[in-house]
Design a protein around this motif. Structure first.
Motif, PDB file in Angstrom:
ATOM      1  N   THR A 124      56.714  48.726  -5.865  1.00 25.18           N
ATOM      2  CA  THR A 124      57.823  49.779  -6.114  1.00 25.18           C
ATOM      3  C   THR A 124      57.535  51.200  -5.277  1.00 25.18           C
ATOM      4  O   THR A 124      58.121  52.201  -5.056  1.00 25.18           O
ATOM      5  N   LYS A 125      55.943  51.163  -4.770  1.00 27.30           N
ATOM      6  CA  LYS A 125      55.497  52.320  -4.045  1.00 27.30           C
ATOM      7  C   LYS A 125      55.146  51.825  -2.680  1.00 27.30           C
ATOM      8  O   LYS A 125      54.704  50.720  -2.485  1.00 27.30           O
ATOM      9  N   GLY A 126      54.612  52.909  -1.830  1.00 29.98           N
ATOM     10  CA  GLY A 126      53.950  52.707  -0.522  1.00 29.98           C
ATOM     11  C   GLY A 126      52.547  53.045  -0.750  1.00 29.98           C
ATOM     12  O   GLY A 126      51.957  53.403  -1.879  1.00 29.98           O
ATOM     13  N   PRO A 127      51.857  52.693   0.051  1.00 26.40           N
ATOM     14  CA  PRO A 127      50.273  53.150  -0.100  1.00 26.40           C
ATOM     15  C   PRO A 127      50.124  54.307   0.089  1.00 26.40           C
ATOM     16  O   PRO A 127      50.417  55.014   0.667  1.00 26.40           O
ATOM     17  N   TYR A 128      49.363  54.904  -1.076  1.00 28.67           N
ATOM     18  CA  TYR A 128      48.902  56.425  -1.388  1.00 28.67           C
ATOM     19  C   TYR A 128      50.166  57.288  -1.691  1.00 28.67           C
ATOM     20  O   TYR A 128      50.115  58.448  -1.232  1.00 28.67           O
ATOM     21  N   GLY A 129      51.422  56.684  -1.741  1.00 25.28           N
ATOM     22  CA  GLY A 129      52.732  57.333  -2.083  1.00 25.28           C
ATOM     23  C   GLY A 129      53.262  58.074  -0.764  1.00 25.28           C
ATOM     24  O   GLY A 129      53.646  59.011  -0.757  1.00 25.28           O
ATOM     25  N   ARG A 130      53.191  57.491   0.284  1.00 24.31           N
ATOM     26  CA  ARG A 130      53.800  57.975   1.445  1.00 24.31           C
ATOM     27  C   ARG A 130      55.271  58.082   1.677  1.00 24.31           C
ATOM     28  O   ARG A 130      55.684  57.220   0.643  1.00 24.31           O
ATOM     29  N   THR A 131      55.785  58.387   2.884  1.00 22.86           N
ATOM     30  CA  THR A 131      57.236  58.045   3.016  1.00 22.86           C
ATOM     31  C   THR A 131      57.489  56.626   3.641  1.00 22.86           C
ATOM     32  O   THR A 131      58.517  56.119   3.650  1.00 22.86           O
ATOM     33  N   THR A 172      64.593  48.601  -4.298  1.00 22.57           N
ATOM     34  CA  THR A 172      63.862  49.365  -5.120  1.00 22.57           C
ATOM     35  C   THR A 172      63.054  50.435  -4.313  1.00 22.57           C
ATOM     36  O   THR A 172      62.856  51.638  -5.070  1.00 22.57           O
ATOM     37  N   LEU A 173      62.508  50.331  -3.223  1.00 13.43           N
ATOM     38  CA  LEU A 173      61.466  51.014  -2.355  1.00 13.43           C
ATOM     39  C   LEU A 173      62.450  52.289  -1.972  1.00 13.43           C
ATOM     40  O   LEU A 173      62.252  53.454  -1.946  1.00 13.43           O
ATOM     41  N   VAL A 174      63.748  51.868  -1.507  1.00 13.28           N
ATOM     42  CA  VAL A 174      64.784  52.798  -1.024  1.00 13.28           C
ATOM     43  C   VAL A 174      65.172  53.770  -2.036  1.00 13.28           C
ATOM     44  O   VAL A 174      65.293  54.916  -1.894  1.00 13.28           O
ATOM     45  N   GLU A 175      65.395  53.098  -3.220  1.00 15.98           N
ATOM     46  CA  GLU A 175      65.726  53.871  -4.429  1.00 15.98           C
ATOM     47  C   GLU A 175      64.686  54.903  -4.876  1.00 15.98           C
ATOM     48  O   GLU A 175      64.966  55.859  -5.225  1.00 15.98           O
ATOM     49  N   HIS A 176      63.488  54.582  -4.559  1.00  7.63           N
ATOM     50  CA  HIS A 176      62.193  55.442  -4.980  1.00  7.63           C
ATOM     51  C   HIS A 176      62.022  56.525  -3.709  1.00  7.63           C
ATOM     52  O   HIS A 176      61.110  57.235  -3.787  1.00  7.63           O
ATOM     53  N   GLY A 177      62.933  56.455  -2.783  1.00  7.29           N
ATOM     54  CA  GLY A 177      62.710  57.617  -1.692  1.00  7.29           C
ATOM     55  C   GLY A 177      62.153  57.103  -0.450  1.00  7.29           C
ATOM     56  O   GLY A 177      61.983  57.895   0.382  1.00  7.29           O
ATOM     57  N   PHE A 178      61.669  55.922  -0.282  1.00 13.18           N
ATOM     58  CA  PHE A 178      60.899  55.576   0.982  1.00 13.18           C
ATOM     59  C   PHE A 178      61.915  55.287   1.843  1.00 13.18           C
ATOM     60  O   PHE A 178      63.060  54.543   1.756  1.00 13.18           O
ATOM     61  N   GLN A 179      61.700  55.745   3.260  1.00 13.40           N
ATOM     62  CA  GLN A 179      62.669  55.751   4.397  1.00 13.40           C
ATOM     63  C   GLN A 179      61.964  54.804   5.404  1.00 13.40           C
ATOM     64  O   GLN A 179      63.155  54.732   6.255  1.00 13.40           O
ATOM     65  N   GLU A 180      61.040  54.316   5.673  1.00 15.60           N
ATOM     66  CA  GLU A 180      60.764  53.333   6.334  1.00 15.60           C
ATOM     67  C   GLU A 180      60.066  52.326   5.648  1.00 15.60           C
ATOM     68  O   GLU A 180      58.825  52.537   4.963  1.00 15.60           O
ATOM     69  N   ILE A 181      60.613  51.160   6.055  1.00 15.16           N
ATOM     70  CA  ILE A 181      59.925  49.877   5.290  1.00 15.16           C
ATOM     71  C   ILE A 181      59.352  49.077   6.357  1.00 15.16           C
ATOM     72  O   ILE A 181      60.066  48.756   7.398  1.00 15.16           O
ATOM     73  N   GLU A 371      56.841  63.048   7.799  1.00 13.76           N
ATOM     74  CA  GLU A 371      55.758  62.681   6.758  1.00 13.76           C
ATOM     75  C   GLU A 371      55.069  63.632   5.913  1.00 13.76           C
ATOM     76  O   GLU A 371      54.709  63.825   4.864  1.00 13.76           O
ATOM     77  N   LYS A 372      54.950  64.761   6.869  1.00 10.91           N
ATOM     78  CA  LYS A 372      53.963  66.032   6.217  1.00 10.91           C
ATOM     79  C   LYS A 372      54.273  67.149   7.062  1.00 10.91           C
ATOM     80  O   LYS A 372      54.567  67.155   8.197  1.00 10.91           O
ATOM     81  N   ASN A 373      54.155  68.276   6.636  1.00  5.42           N
ATOM     82  CA  ASN A 373      54.222  69.560   7.522  1.00  5.42           C
ATOM     83  C   ASN A 373      53.061  70.518   6.980  1.00  5.42           C
ATOM     84  O   ASN A 373      52.228  70.315   5.712  1.00  5.42           O
ATOM     85  N   ASP A 374      52.382  71.297   7.859  1.00  6.88           N
ATOM     86  CA  ASP A 374      51.314  72.370   7.322  1.00  6.88           C
ATOM     87  C   ASP A 374      51.838  73.604   7.460  1.00  6.88           C
ATOM     88  O   ASP A 374      51.188  74.705   7.402  1.00  6.88           O
TER      89      ASP A 374
END
Length: 425
Positions: A124-131, A172-181, A371-374
Motif C-alpha cells: 500500500t506504500k512505496g519504498p521509504y514513503g516517496r511519491t 490502492t497506491l493511487v488512493e494513498h497519493g502515489f502518482q508514479e507507479i 518529489e521534494k523541495n529545499d
C-alpha cells in the motif's frame, strides 16, 4: 515495547518492492525502520548479481554487528538462496531464501504455523514513503544468459501476479497519493506466460484506472519488445515515455557469447520505432565491460553504439564471474585493470551521449512529478525519466515546466546530469 526491525536492501527494484512487502507484513507486530543502524533485528534483502554487491553486503553486516552485538541478523534473497553455507559461517542468525520473504513474520515471531497463502506481495506504500511506488508483477526468467546467476536463484518458473490483483494494488497506491507507479519483475516481458494474458493486456487494463498518475515500466528485455507494445506505450499519456533496455554490450560477438539471442541491429530497430513515434523517447541501459574474450575492437563497438543511441543513462558493470554460470568458466578472462580502464572510458562516453540527448530537450516542455523541495528549488523526474531542478518551492505533484538548459547536479545520487527548468503552468 515492540522490537525494532531495520531493513537494508541491495539490488534491483523488485528487491526494493519485496522489502516494502515484508515491512508491511511486520508493521503491526514490530517497529519497522529502513536503513537504521541501531535495531533489535536486522533484515538484509540480498543481491547476487555481482561479487561487489556481495562484498558490500558483508561489509555492512560486519559494521552493524560491531555496533549491535546483541541483535539478531537475518538475511533473505538471492545471495542467501545460493550461498547459505557461506553466510552461516559469516555469522548470520537466520538465513532465508526467496520464497521465505512471504513468511518473514512467522520466522521472526518463531511461529511454525504458515499463515501465508499467496505467491506474491501486495503493498500500500512505496519504498521509504516517496511519491513513487513499485508493484512487483512477475518473477522468474526463461532465458539462459551465460553470465547471470539470478535465474539460478529465482528459477525458470514464471510466476505472474493476476491482472485483477495488480489493478487492485495500483488503485490502492493511487488512493494513498502515489502518482508514479513502476511495474517491476525479474523479466516483465514474460508477464502472463502460460496464463492466457500478457504485459500488453495488463497495460490496457491499468490505464483505465482513474486519477492523476503515471505508469512506468522498470526494464524490458529487447527480445520481448513487440510493435504492439511500442505503439501502445507511445500512444497512451498515462505511460512514461522511457524504457530501460537491457543491452549488456554493443558488440554482436560479445552478445552471442553472453547468449543474449539478439543483435545490436535488433536493439537499434526498437529504439528507432519508439523514436519514430516520439522523438524525445528516452532509454537507459546496462552495459557489462570486460566480458571474457571482449577485445579492444569489441569495446570500441560498444562505445560507438552508446554514442549512436544517445542513452539517457548507462549503468556500467565490470564483468564479475559468478559461481555456477557458464561465463565464469570461459577462457580469455579479462584482467581487473583492463575492466576498470574500460569502465572509466565508457563512463565518459556515456556522459557525452547523455548530454547529446538532453540538449535536444532544451526549450521544450515536460511534465515533472515533484518529489521534494529545499525551499528554493524543487526536484523530480519527468515522463522521460529526466531529473529536473525547478526554480521555486513547489508542492509534490505534477507540474508543467520549460527546460532552460542542462547541468551537473548532486540532487540525485544516481544521475550526473539534470535539466534546469521553470514551471510554466
Amino acid at each position: 515495547m515492540k522490537e525494532i526491525v531495520s531493513f537494508f536492501t541491495f539490488g534491483c527494484k523488485l528487491n526494493q518492492y519485496e522489502t516494502e512487502g515484508m515491512a508491511e507484513l511486520l508493521q503491526n507486530d514490530f517497529r519497522v525502520t529502513f536503513d537504521s543502524e541501531i535495531a533489535d533485528i536486522f533484515v538484509i534483502n540480498s543481491c547476487t548479481v555481482t561479487a561487489e554487491a556481495e562484498r558490500k553486503l558483508r561489509q555492512l553486516y560486519r559494521r552493524l554487528k560491531a555496533k549491535n552485538p546483541g541483535s539478531k541478523f537475518v538475511i533473505v534473497g538471492c545471495y542467501s538462496e545460493l550461498s547459505a553455507g557461506e553466510l552461516k559461517d559469516l555469522g548470520f542468525d537466520l538465513i532465508l531464501g526467496i520464497k521465505d520473504k512471504l513468511k518473514i513474520k512467522e520466522f521472526l515471531k518463531e511461529n511454525t504455523e504458515n499463515t501465508c497463502i499467496k505467491d506474491y506481495f501486495q503493498v500500500t506504500k512505496g519504498p521509504y514513503g516517496r511519491t513513487r511506488a513499485y508493484i512487483g508483477i512477475q518473477d522468474g526468467c526463461l532465458n539462459n544468459c551465460s553470465y547471470c546467476r539470478i535465474r539460478l536463484a529465482r528459477g525458470n518458473k514464471i510466476i505472474s501476479k493476476p491482472p485483477e490483483v495488480v489493478a487492485e494494488e495500483l488503485k490502492t497506491l493511487v488512493e494513498h497519493g502515489f502518482q508514479e507507479i513502476v511495474l517491476t519483475g525479474i523479466n516483465i516481458g514474460f508477464y502472463g506466460f502460460g496464463e492466457g494474458y500478457s504485459l500488453i493486456s495488463l497495460l490496457k487494463q491499468l490505464v483505465k484506472i482513474e486519477g492523476e498518475w503515471r505508469l512506468r515500466l522498470s526494464s524490458l528485455d529487447p527480445r520481448l519488445v513487440s510493435n504492439e507494445l511500442i505503439t501502445f506505450m507511445t500512444d497512451n499519456p498515462k505511460i512514461a515515455q522511457h524504457v530501460h533496455l537491457s543491452l549488456q554490450s554493443g558488440s554482436d560477438k560479445v552478445l552471442k557469447s553472453m547468449n543474449r539471442n539478439y543483435t545490436t541491429n535488433d536493439v537499434e530497430q526498437i529504439v528507432a520505432l519508439f523514436r519514430s513515434r516520439n522523438n524525445r523517447f528516452s532509454f537507459t541501459t546496462d552495459v557489462i565491460v570486460g566480458f571474457p574474450g571482449e577485445t579492444d575492437t569489441d569495446f570500441v563497438e560498444t562505445l560507438e553504439f552508446v554514442k549512436r543511441i544517445r542513452f539517457l543513462k548507462v549503468h556500467i558493470f565490470r564483468f564479475s564471474p559468478r559461481p555456477g554460470t557458464k561465463a565464469a568458466r570461459m577462457s580469455n578472462q579479462i584482467s581487473g585493470n583492463i575492466k576498470k580502464e574500460r569502465a572509466t572510458v565508457l563512463k565518459k562516453v556515456a556522459l557525452e551521449a547523455s548530454k547529446d540527448y538532453l540538449n535536444e530537450h532544451v526549450g521544450k516542455e515536460s511534465t515533472v512529478l515533484i518529489e521534494k523541495n529545499d525551499g528554493i528549488f524543487s526536484y523530480g523526474y519527468d515522463e522521460f525519466y529526466i531529473p529536473h531542478r525547478v526554480t521555486g518551492s513547489i508542492e509534490n505533484g505534477f507540474v508543467k515546466v520549460q527546460i532552460g538548459g542542462i547541468e551537473e547536479l548532486e540532487a540525485f545520487s544516481d544521475v550526473e546530469l539534470s535539466c534546469r527548468s521553470v514551471a510554466v503552468r
